[in-house]
Every structure is written in structure tokens, then in C-alpha cells.
Design a protein around this motif. Structure first.
Motif, mmCIF file in Angstrom:
data_model
loop_
_atom_site.group_PDB
_atom_site.id
_atom_site.type_symbol
_atom_site.label_atom_id
_atom_site.label_comp_id
_atom_site.label_asym_id
_atom_site.label_seq_id
_atom_site.Cartn_x
_atom_site.Cartn_y
_atom_site.Cartn_z
ATOM 1 N N ALA A 68 0.853 -1.197 0.000
ATOM 2 C CA ALA A 68 0.000 0.000 0.000
ATOM 3 C C ALA A 68 0.884 1.240 0.000
ATOM 4 O O ALA A 68 0.948 1.982 0.994
ATOM 5 N N PRO A 69 1.568 1.500 -1.118
ATOM 6 C CA PRO A 69 2.465 2.669 -1.162
ATOM 7 C C PRO A 69 1.693 3.976 -1.287
ATOM 8 O O PRO A 69 0.576 4.005 -1.835
ATOM 9 N N THR A 70 2.292 5.033 -0.775
ATOM 10 C CA THR A 70 1.759 6.377 -0.986
ATOM 11 C C THR A 70 2.729 7.146 -1.876
ATOM 12 O O THR A 70 3.939 6.956 -1.807
ATOM 13 N N LEU A 71 2.180 7.999 -2.709
ATOM 14 C CA LEU A 71 2.974 8.869 -3.579
ATOM 15 C C LEU A 71 2.560 10.299 -3.294
ATOM 16 O O LEU A 71 1.442 10.704 -3.606
ATOM 17 N N GLY A 72 3.452 11.058 -2.676
ATOM 18 C CA GLY A 72 3.074 12.431 -2.345
ATOM 19 C C GLY A 72 4.089 13.135 -1.484
ATOM 20 O O GLY A 72 5.165 13.502 -1.948
ATOM 21 N N ILE A 73 3.765 13.300 -0.197
ATOM 22 C CA ILE A 73 4.637 13.984 0.744
ATOM 23 C C ILE A 73 4.694 13.166 2.028
ATOM 24 O O ILE A 73 4.050 12.121 2.139
ATOM 25 N N LEU A 74 5.463 13.642 2.990
ATOM 26 C CA LEU A 74 5.500 13.049 4.318
ATOM 27 C C LEU A 74 4.883 14.012 5.319
ATOM 28 O O LEU A 74 5.019 15.233 5.188
ATOM 29 N N ASP A 75 4.217 13.467 6.315
ATOM 30 C CA ASP A 75 3.673 14.331 7.358
ATOM 31 C C ASP A 75 4.761 14.634 8.398
ATOM 32 O O ASP A 75 5.927 14.251 8.228
ATOM 33 N N GLY A 76 4.387 15.317 9.459
ATOM 34 C CA GLY A 76 5.361 15.737 10.453
ATOM 35 C C GLY A 76 6.059 14.596 11.163
ATOM 36 O O GLY A 76 7.131 14.793 11.752
ATOM 37 N N VAL A 104 5.227 -0.182 -7.933
ATOM 38 C CA VAL A 104 5.972 -0.296 -6.674
ATOM 39 C C VAL A 104 5.648 -1.631 -6.007
ATOM 40 O O VAL A 104 6.546 -2.341 -5.521
ATOM 41 N N THR A 105 4.360 -2.001 -6.015
ATOM 42 C CA THR A 105 3.949 -3.267 -5.417
ATOM 43 C C THR A 105 4.447 -4.455 -6.234
ATOM 44 O O THR A 105 4.996 -5.417 -5.688
ATOM 45 N N LEU A 106 4.261 -4.378 -7.553
ATOM 46 C CA LEU A 106 4.687 -5.475 -8.425
ATOM 47 C C LEU A 106 6.171 -5.769 -8.286
ATOM 48 O O LEU A 106 6.582 -6.945 -8.195
ATOM 49 N N ALA A 107 6.999 -4.723 -8.267
ATOM 50 C CA ALA A 107 8.453 -4.894 -8.203
ATOM 51 C C ALA A 107 8.960 -5.104 -6.781
ATOM 52 O O ALA A 107 10.153 -5.377 -6.582
ATOM 53 N N GLY A 108 8.069 -4.980 -5.809
ATOM 54 C CA GLY A 108 8.491 -5.174 -4.420
ATOM 55 C C GLY A 108 9.475 -4.134 -3.942
ATOM 56 O O GLY A 108 10.400 -4.438 -3.177
ATOM 57 N N GLU A 143 21.886 0.269 -5.079
ATOM 58 C CA GLU A 143 21.741 -0.414 -6.358
ATOM 59 C C GLU A 143 20.922 -1.698 -6.252
ATOM 60 O O GLU A 143 20.595 -2.308 -7.281
ATOM 61 N N ALA A 144 20.569 -2.120 -5.057
ATOM 62 C CA ALA A 144 19.949 -3.434 -4.862
ATOM 63 C C ALA A 144 18.656 -3.622 -5.647
ATOM 64 O O ALA A 144 18.352 -4.741 -6.093
ATOM 65 N N SER A 145 17.898 -2.543 -5.841
ATOM 66 C CA SER A 145 16.607 -2.669 -6.513
ATOM 67 C C SER A 145 16.676 -2.493 -8.027
ATOM 68 O O SER A 145 15.675 -2.682 -8.711
ATOM 69 N N ILE A 146 17.830 -2.125 -8.554
ATOM 70 C CA ILE A 146 17.936 -1.894 -9.998
ATOM 71 C C ILE A 146 17.625 -3.155 -10.799
ATOM 72 O O ILE A 146 16.860 -3.094 -11.771
ATOM 73 N N PRO A 147 18.149 -4.334 -10.434
ATOM 74 C CA PRO A 147 17.827 -5.532 -11.225
ATOM 75 C C PRO A 147 16.332 -5.835 -11.290
ATOM 76 O O PRO A 147 15.823 -6.247 -12.336
ATOM 77 N N VAL A 148 15.618 -5.623 -10.189
ATOM 78 C CA VAL A 148 14.194 -5.943 -10.200
ATOM 79 C C VAL A 148 13.409 -4.924 -11.029
ATOM 80 O O VAL A 148 12.404 -5.261 -11.667
ATOM 81 N N ILE A 149 13.871 -3.680 -11.044
ATOM 82 C CA ILE A 149 13.220 -2.700 -11.928
ATOM 83 C C ILE A 149 13.454 -3.084 -13.382
ATOM 84 O O ILE A 149 12.524 -3.063 -14.200
ATOM 85 N N ARG A 150 14.688 -3.442 -13.707
ATOM 86 C CA ARG A 150 14.985 -3.891 -15.078
ATOM 87 C C ARG A 150 14.105 -5.073 -15.470
ATOM 88 O O ARG A 150 13.552 -5.120 -16.573
ATOM 89 N N ALA A 151 13.963 -6.034 -14.556
ATOM 90 C CA ALA A 151 13.211 -7.250 -14.855
ATOM 91 C C ALA A 151 11.733 -6.975 -15.109
ATOM 92 O O ALA A 151 11.059 -7.769 -15.782
ATOM 93 N N ASN A 152 11.240 -5.867 -14.583
ATOM 94 C CA ASN A 152 9.812 -5.559 -14.716
ATOM 95 C C ASN A 152 9.527 -4.402 -15.661
ATOM 96 O O ASN A 152 8.411 -3.875 -15.676
ATOM 97 N N LEU A 153 10.526 -4.004 -16.456
ATOM 98 C CA LEU A 153 10.320 -2.882 -17.370
ATOM 99 C C LEU A 153 9.235 -3.166 -18.403
ATOM 100 O O LEU A 153 8.463 -2.269 -18.769
ATOM 101 N N ALA A 155 6.563 -4.934 -18.038
ATOM 102 C CA ALA A 155 5.273 -4.738 -17.370
ATOM 103 C C ALA A 155 4.978 -3.254 -17.188
ATOM 104 O O ALA A 155 3.834 -2.806 -17.342
ATOM 105 N N LEU A 156 6.016 -2.495 -16.878
ATOM 106 C CA LEU A 156 5.835 -1.052 -16.728
ATOM 107 C C LEU A 156 5.404 -0.415 -18.040
ATOM 108 O O LEU A 156 4.483 0.417 -18.074
ATOM 109 N N HIS A 157 6.025 -0.816 -19.138
ATOM 110 C CA HIS A 157 5.663 -0.268 -20.444
ATOM 111 C C HIS A 157 4.260 -0.702 -20.872
ATOM 112 O O HIS A 157 3.557 0.061 -21.548
ATOM 113 N N ARG A 158 3.854 -1.891 -20.498
ATOM 114 C CA ARG A 158 2.483 -2.301 -20.825
ATOM 115 C C ARG A 158 1.472 -1.448 -20.069
ATOM 116 O O ARG A 158 0.430 -1.073 -20.607
ATOM 117 N N ALA A 159 1.787 -1.156 -18.818
ATOM 118 C CA ALA A 159 0.878 -0.343 -18.019
ATOM 119 C C ALA A 159 0.908 1.126 -18.432
ATOM 120 O O ALA A 159 -0.113 1.822 -18.377
#
Length: 373
Positions: A68-76, A104-108, A143-153, A155-159
């Protein structure tokens, strides 16, 4: 403009939201006139923006959880506040937000928890070009998350078929900045084409670009109109970014030099000049003040578009002593503009115009034409 986030007290960034837009524009115009305080200036009518849907770039803090990610700002307390429906963003950016949250959810990609200093994904930065294409930048802790982003590109382009550029920006430090120095491009393309006034500006991930595309186009057009009236044979564009002013001021028989500290921006500007076959336009990477003070004879016209702090005493003093006949000064801060002008008494402001680059906020752009007395 009605905003449910504002009404609920979740976000109060739009400090002028309760003021009718025509009044906002009139107040910005009046404030700029008061700061420059010269009855001889010929003020052109202020340029209005669309009151909403104008921001071509969204800087979204990622909070919440993977599921359940949020995209926006952080509160106090450092917790995520979801603002994915922010009405200031272009409709294309707003439409992309649900798919980005789902990615964000798909790629963990674990959102960065500021209080705990744990997690990976700090920001998602989204820029939309006039043709609807998107640049996505994932600001990561490592850099740990770069491979998983690459692997799901795929899916990202389809969406999001309009995504043209995807990068990972690395920000390992725990500090209050939006991005780090290192950028890893994950797509074949590494630039987003921003077409303004018939000119293709190639925007690289870490290059500055004006927030409001329509007003940026009007800004460049105003500078070009004044330059064509003056008819300079030589022009400097200091703080040139990706070359917006320089490329719009190019003309046969007119030598134009753009100077910018960002190497990435200079690469973009050179590419645009090459696309247009502009042999009399060149770009240099370096400090604007150092360039001006070491370049020898001043050109016929200098364009300056500095950060909010203005050009400062050193460059203003240089122009006062040995500057060009004309200066076009485009400022996002009329307070620093007024301070810089006070250090250049040999120049008179002949014309000025407010362009509302940032509706619903106190910020604005004012462009002035200076002439040596």
C-alpha cells in the motif's frame, strides 16, 4: 481550484488556493512592479497560466508499504501522505500515478522509512513532454533494486505505454535532498523531447527545465521578440540550462554562446543545436560568472536566467563596469532581481512582464529588458 487534499488539511503547499486566480495574477503583477519601483518601466500585461494541470514534473515522496504505497509527501512524523491526484500536475502525470503505485507493489520496492532509515525507494520523479511521453526516475537508497526494476520494465511499459525514459537515481545518504549524483539509465532512450516553439529541447534526467511548459514557451517567445527588435549580432545565454533561450534566439548572422554548469544540460543543448543545424550556436559547460569575466569583449546582448539567489554582486558588478548594451534578465525571484538591478545603476529597465509560472503559489517569473543608459 478545489482540492480535497487542501480541504482535508493533508497538504497546504498551494498557499493561494483560496484566492481567485485573477486576483492572484493581479497581485503578482503589482508586487513585481512595487519591487522594481520605477515608473518609467513599460510593463506588458501579465501572462496567465492554466490555474491547474500545469506542472510538467511531479516529485513524489514514496511512503507507506510495498502493498500500500503512498505517492506524495510526508507528514510531520515522516509518514506518507498520498497526493497522487494532485490537480497541479498535468493530466498525463495524474493518469500515470495509479500504474506507478501498482508498479511499486509489483516490483516489491520497499518505500524508504525516514524515521527508521530503512527501505529502498525514496522518490518517484515523473516528467511529461508536450507530446505526452514520460520520463520516470526512481530515486533509490542503493543499487539493490535496480535488477528488479529492469526485470519488470516490460510490465511497466504495458501499463504505461507513453514511458520513454526510465532511470534509477542513487541517493544513499540520509539527507533532505531529492536526488543523488549518480544516474543509471534503464531504457534505450536517455532524453525526453520537450518541443517548445517548434524547437526540440532534449531533457536529460538531471537537467533543469521550467515547470510550466506553456508559460516556458511564452517566456522564450518574449525574449526572442525583444532580441529581434534589438537585432544583436552576438548573444550570451548565461545559466542556459538545456538551451531554451539560446536556441530560440538563434538567427542567421547571429553568434550565440550558452553557458551552464551542468554537463548533462550542455550535452542536451548541443544535441538540439546539431538537430537544427545551427552552426553559429555553441554551448560551454562552466560557471557563468567566470565565463563572463574571462571572455573579453561583451556581446551585444546577454540573457541571464539565474537561480532564485540571482546573479549576485560579482557578475552584476562586472556588467556594470563593462557589460553589454542590452540584458534580458529572466527571474523567478523579483526580490533578488531588484537587488541585482540596484547594483547595476548604469542600466535602465525598459520593459518588463510577469509570467505566472506557478499558479496557486506566491512564486512567479518576471522577464525584463535592460538597456545601458
Amino acid at each position: 481550484m478545489q482540492c480535497s487534499y487542501y480541504d482535508a488539511g493533508l497538504c497546504r503547499s498551494c498557499t493561494l488556493l483560496e484566492q481567485p486566480y485573477p486576483d492572484q495574477l493581479a497581485d503578482k503583477d503589482a508586487r513585481s512592479r512595487s519591487l522594481l519601483d520605477d515608473p518609467t518601466i513599460a510593463w506588458l500585461p501579465p501572462v496567465a497560466s492554466a490555474p491547474s494541470g500545469y506542472r510538467n514534473k511531479a516529485k513524489m515522496v514514496v511512503g507507506g508499504t510495498v502493498d500500500a504505497p503512498t505517492l506524495g509527501i510526508l507528514d510531520g512524523r515522516g509518514r506518507g501522505v498520498d497526493l497522487r491526484g494532485c490537480a497541479l500536475c498535468t493530466p498525463g502525470i495524474q493518469a500515470a500515478m495509479p500504474a506507478l503505485a501498482a508498479f511499486v507493489t509489483l516490483a516489491g520496492l520497499a518505500p524508504y522509512d525516514v524515521p527508521a532509515r530503512s527501505g529502498e525507494l525514496k522518490y518517484v520523479l515523473v516528467t511529461e513532454a508536450p507530446n505526452g511521453e514520460l520520463m520516470l526516475r526512481f530515486v533509490l537508497r542503493s543499487e539493490a533494486s535496480i535488477p528488479v526494476i529492469r526485470a519488470n520494465l516490460d510490465a511497466l511499459h504495458r501499463a504505461l505505454p507513453r514511458v520513454a525514459v526510465v532511470t534509477a537515481n542513487l541517493l544513499p545518504e540520509h539527507k533532505a535532498v531529492v536526488e543523488g549524483d549518480r544516474e543509471v539509465v534503464l531504457t534505450t532512450r536517455d532524453t525526453l523531447t520537450m518541443t517548445l516553439g517548434g524547437i526540440d529541447l532534449h531533457l536529460r534526467p538531471q537537467s533543469f527545465f521550467q515547470t510550466n511548459t506553456d508559460i516556458a514557451e511564452r517566456l522564450y517567445a518574449q525574449a526572442r521578440e525583444w532580441a529581434d527588435e534589438i537585432g544583436p549580432r552576438s548573444v550570451w545565454d548565461l545559466y542556459c540550462g538545456v538551451g531554451g533561450f539560446a536556441l530560440h534566439l538563434a538567427a542567421p548572422g547571429r553568434s550565440v554562446i550558452g553557458v551552464e554548469a551542468s554537463v548533462e544540460a550542455i550535452e542536451s543543448a548541443r544535441r538540439s543545436a546539431g538537430d537544427l543545424g545551427l552552426t553559429e550556436v555553441r554551448f560551454e559547460s562552466g560557471d557563468a560568472t567566470r565565463f563572463a569575466m574571462s571572455a573579453g569583449d561583451a556581446p551585444d546582448l546577454v540573457v541571464v536566467n539565474p537561480p532564485r539567489r540571482g546573479i549576485g554582486a560579482e557578475l552584476a558588478g562586472h556588467f556594470e563596469r563593462s557589460g553589454p548594451r542590452h540584458i534580458v534578465y529572466s527571474s523567478c525571484n523579483p526580490v533578488s532581481l531588484a537587488k541585482d538591478l540596484a547594483m547595476m545603476p548604469s542600466y535602465a529597465v525598459r520593459r518588463a512582464r510577469v509570467l505566472d509560472m506557478f499558479p496557486q503559489t506566491l512564486h512567479l517569473e518576471v522577464i525584463t529588458l535592460l538597456e545601458r543608459r
